[in-house]
Motif scaffolding. Sequence first.
Motif, PDB file in Angstrom:
ATOM      1  N   GLU A 231     -34.193   1.690   8.224  1.00  0.00           N
ATOM      2  CA  GLU A 231     -33.458   2.828   8.768  1.00  0.00           C
ATOM      3  C   GLU A 231     -34.077   4.123   8.256  1.00  0.00           C
ATOM      4  O   GLU A 231     -34.413   4.249   7.082  1.00  0.00           O
ATOM      5  N   ILE A 232     -34.249   5.067   9.149  1.00  0.00           N
ATOM      6  CA  ILE A 232     -34.833   6.356   8.789  1.00  0.00           C
ATOM      7  C   ILE A 232     -33.765   7.436   8.940  1.00  0.00           C
ATOM      8  O   ILE A 232     -33.183   7.606  10.016  1.00  0.00           O
ATOM      9  N   SER A 233     -33.470   8.119   7.850  1.00  0.00           N
ATOM     10  CA  SER A 233     -32.470   9.182   7.891  1.00  0.00           C
ATOM     11  C   SER A 233     -33.131  10.522   7.570  1.00  0.00           C
ATOM     12  O   SER A 233     -34.108  10.581   6.816  1.00  0.00           O
ATOM     13  N   LYS A 234     -32.619  11.577   8.143  1.00  0.00           N
ATOM     14  CA  LYS A 234     -33.153  12.910   7.916  1.00  0.00           C
ATOM     15  C   LYS A 234     -32.053  13.826   7.373  1.00  0.00           C
ATOM     16  O   LYS A 234     -30.901  13.731   7.771  1.00  0.00           O
ATOM     17  N   LYS A 235     -32.456  14.698   6.455  1.00  0.00           N
ATOM     18  CA  LYS A 235     -31.529  15.653   5.890  1.00  0.00           C
ATOM     19  C   LYS A 235     -32.142  17.037   6.026  1.00  0.00           C
ATOM     20  O   LYS A 235     -33.263  17.279   5.566  1.00  0.00           O
ATOM     21  N   SER A 236     -31.426  17.932   6.650  1.00  0.00           N
ATOM     22  CA  SER A 236     -31.933  19.285   6.860  1.00  0.00           C
ATOM     23  C   SER A 236     -31.325  20.245   5.842  1.00  0.00           C
ATOM     24  O   SER A 236     -30.150  20.137   5.478  1.00  0.00           O
ATOM     25  N   LYS A 257     -39.413  16.375  -6.020  1.00  0.00           N
ATOM     26  CA  LYS A 257     -39.764  15.173  -5.258  1.00  0.00           C
ATOM     27  C   LYS A 257     -41.203  14.738  -5.533  1.00  0.00           C
ATOM     28  O   LYS A 257     -41.708  13.804  -4.914  1.00  0.00           O
TER      29      LYS A 257
END
Length: 260
Positions: A231-236, A257
């Motif tokens: 699963e690929i999640s993005k956080k803006s 990071k």
Amino acid sequence: MNIIVCIKQVPDTTELKIDPITGTLIRKGVPSIMNYDDKAALEEALKLKDKFNANITVISMGPEQAKEVLEEALAMGADRAILLSDKKFSGSDTWATSNILSEAIKHLDYDLILTGKQAIDGDTAQVGPQIAEKLNIPQVTYVKKISFDNSEFIIEREMDNTIEIIKVTPPVLFTILKEANKPRYMNIKKLVDICSKDNIEVWSNEKLKLDENIIGLKGSPTKVRKTFTPEISKKSIILEGNISEQIDFLINELKEKHLI
């Protein structure tokens, strides 16, 4: 010069999908192709044939439908095609597969064996080297260029940050990078003729006489427990403040990071 090229029929991974419930590959409707690295290996063999009148035998292991890539290889210019097909071969991992391929190769004359570096459906890069070990012959991996002179091969081996030049006398096995060349197209007239005849030899374990404890699922020490799509999640993050404050915030985030 006798050359053996091992090729594999693989699903076209640009269209590959995984069932989210069962975790298995969805093969229905997915076209099968000749593995890219193997096609590059075949092209290297064909270049040697053009120059030295070599004889090329292509070998593949798989079900009946794998004849398609062997027919393609013949249409490109290979001289002989062998399909290793038997229900007893089903479920073979790289170890069991190399047992089957190396035993089949023992029935043939060869000076050079070519395989792709790896298959796009497994990416293990193990089968070629295992074949060489089981045949007790030298091997050179990650080969990008082959030439032959004065009874020895001169090859360029591509490493991470250097090119190695190696000389080796046959018999020998090379694993070929897909970047090594641009494979030629099939001869359509030849393909039509090939498809109208039964040009593919099919060898089962009745011919190879391998112990069933070293082939198929029974002879495979590795097992795939689960296949899934990560699963690929993005956080803006919206940067606030003036330009200087935004730059300082961005630099601190990248440092945390370990990106800079």
